[in-house]
Write an enzyme that holds these catalytic residues in place. Sequence first.
Site, PDB file in Angstrom:
ATOM      1  N   HIS A 185       0.833  -1.219   0.000  1.00 18.59           N
ATOM      2  CA  HIS A 185       0.000   0.000   0.000  1.00 18.59           C
ATOM      3  C   HIS A 185       0.865   1.266   0.000  1.00 18.59           C
ATOM      4  O   HIS A 185       0.568   2.233   0.688  1.00 18.59           O
ATOM      5  CB  HIS A 185      -0.981  -0.008   1.181  1.00 18.59           C
ATOM      6  CG  HIS A 185      -0.342  -0.067   2.552  1.00 18.59           C
ATOM      7  ND1 HIS A 185      -0.925  -0.730   3.602  1.00 18.59           N
ATOM      8  CD2 HIS A 185       0.806   0.450   3.043  1.00 18.59           C
ATOM      9  CE1 HIS A 185      -0.174  -0.620   4.682  1.00 18.59           C
ATOM     10  NE2 HIS A 185       0.876   0.110   4.364  1.00 18.59           N
ATOM     11  N   HIS A 209      -1.420   4.875   9.824  1.00 16.73           N
ATOM     12  CA  HIS A 209      -0.088   5.474   9.914  1.00 16.73           C
ATOM     13  C   HIS A 209      -0.160   6.775  10.725  1.00 16.73           C
ATOM     14  O   HIS A 209       0.184   7.846  10.246  1.00 16.73           O
ATOM     15  CB  HIS A 209       0.472   5.734   8.519  1.00 16.73           C
ATOM     16  CG  HIS A 209       0.615   4.504   7.678  1.00 16.73           C
ATOM     17  ND1 HIS A 209      -0.467   3.908   7.069  1.00 16.73           N
ATOM     18  CD2 HIS A 209       1.702   3.751   7.377  1.00 16.73           C
ATOM     19  CE1 HIS A 209      -0.052   2.843   6.395  1.00 16.73           C
ATOM     20  NE2 HIS A 209       1.252   2.725   6.567  1.00 16.73           N
ATOM     21  N   HIS A 266      10.882  -3.359   3.362  1.00 12.89           N
ATOM     22  CA  HIS A 266      11.289  -1.962   3.256  1.00 12.89           C
ATOM     23  C   HIS A 266      11.640  -1.400   4.635  1.00 12.89           C
ATOM     24  O   HIS A 266      11.180  -1.885   5.658  1.00 12.89           O
ATOM     25  CB  HIS A 266      10.231  -1.090   2.576  1.00 12.89           C
ATOM     26  CG  HIS A 266       8.911  -0.975   3.286  1.00 12.89           C
ATOM     27  ND1 HIS A 266       8.105  -2.037   3.596  1.00 12.89           N
ATOM     28  CD2 HIS A 266       8.225   0.122   3.719  1.00 12.89           C
ATOM     29  CE1 HIS A 266       6.998  -1.622   4.182  1.00 12.89           C
ATOM     30  NE2 HIS A 266       7.051  -0.314   4.281  1.00 12.89           N
ATOM     31  N   GLU A 274       4.899  -5.301   8.439  1.00 12.20           N
ATOM     32  CA  GLU A 274       3.536  -5.174   7.907  1.00 12.20           C
ATOM     33  C   GLU A 274       3.038  -6.470   7.274  1.00 12.20           C
ATOM     34  O   GLU A 274       1.827  -6.690   7.168  1.00 12.20           O
ATOM     35  CB  GLU A 274       3.490  -4.047   6.865  1.00 12.20           C
ATOM     36  CG  GLU A 274       3.647  -2.658   7.450  1.00 12.20           C
ATOM     37  CD  GLU A 274       3.601  -1.566   6.391  1.00 12.20           C
ATOM     38  OE1 GLU A 274       3.518  -0.395   6.774  1.00 12.20           O
ATOM     39  OE2 GLU A 274       3.642  -1.881   5.186  1.00 12.20           O
TER      40      GLU A 274
END
Length: 279
Positions: free
Chosen positions: A12, A59, A193, A240
């Site tokens: 996402h 977030h 990441h 995630e």
Amino acid sequence: MAKISASVYTSHVPAIGAAIDLGKTEQEYWQPVFAGYDYSKEWIKENRPDVILLVYNDHANAFDSNFVPTFAIATGDEFKPADEGWGARPVPNVKGHSRLAAHIAQSVIQDEFDLTVVNTIDLDHGLTVPMSLMFGQPEEWPCLVIPIAVNVVLYPPPSGKRCYALGKALRRAVDSFDEDLNVQIWGTGGMSHQLQGPRAGLINREFDLDFLEQLIADPETLSQKPHIDYVRLAGSEGIELVMWLIARGAMNDEVVEKHRFYHVPASNTAVGHMILENS
């Protein structure tokens, strides 16, 4: 009765949303990313669900560091896109299915998962980017969505094992709902990441591809992967990926792979995407 028919897994990346909103999808840098979803857009037209259980992480837009639930379900009827500091994305409001959401909350809490129940919540790129990747830019989203938020931002996040078990509890909840509904469950976020520190920009293709393979073939073993492996091998934000285990846990043991896509880089991360149907 309601049934989960399929699951969708996708990154996402917020820059993907910006590329869509600014009309950059055909630029040389972005075109390979969006080409990976061409099949998916046709598939979702032919397999449009009534409701999506969309597992994502906020977030620091709906929840701040003062209050971050491990697992939360949004039970309202409508949710707006969040302003993440540069204005809300120009996407439709998300319409919920409050009766199914309330049933899931009741069932899952009685099944010993302490979900936080949220009635109103603004939805950030963690949820809206997957919707845009699958549905494009419609005036209204073509199905109802129940947001399920997972804390993968502040320590300690839930274990992969706990996430996988939550998926199974969500499956039991859907199966016990008394309305004939075609339900999909989406797991979002990842892949490898890291956004900060000396390893910022880390991408581990080998880890990502192995994760995709194991998610299909042996999710039970994959769910046992300790958090330190995600951090060391997939970067601090690679955690995630435990949200994908929630979606996989809600599926049959045997599944049919309809589509798989992997691309690096998109912004400073790897993009992974897969569609599984129940066999």
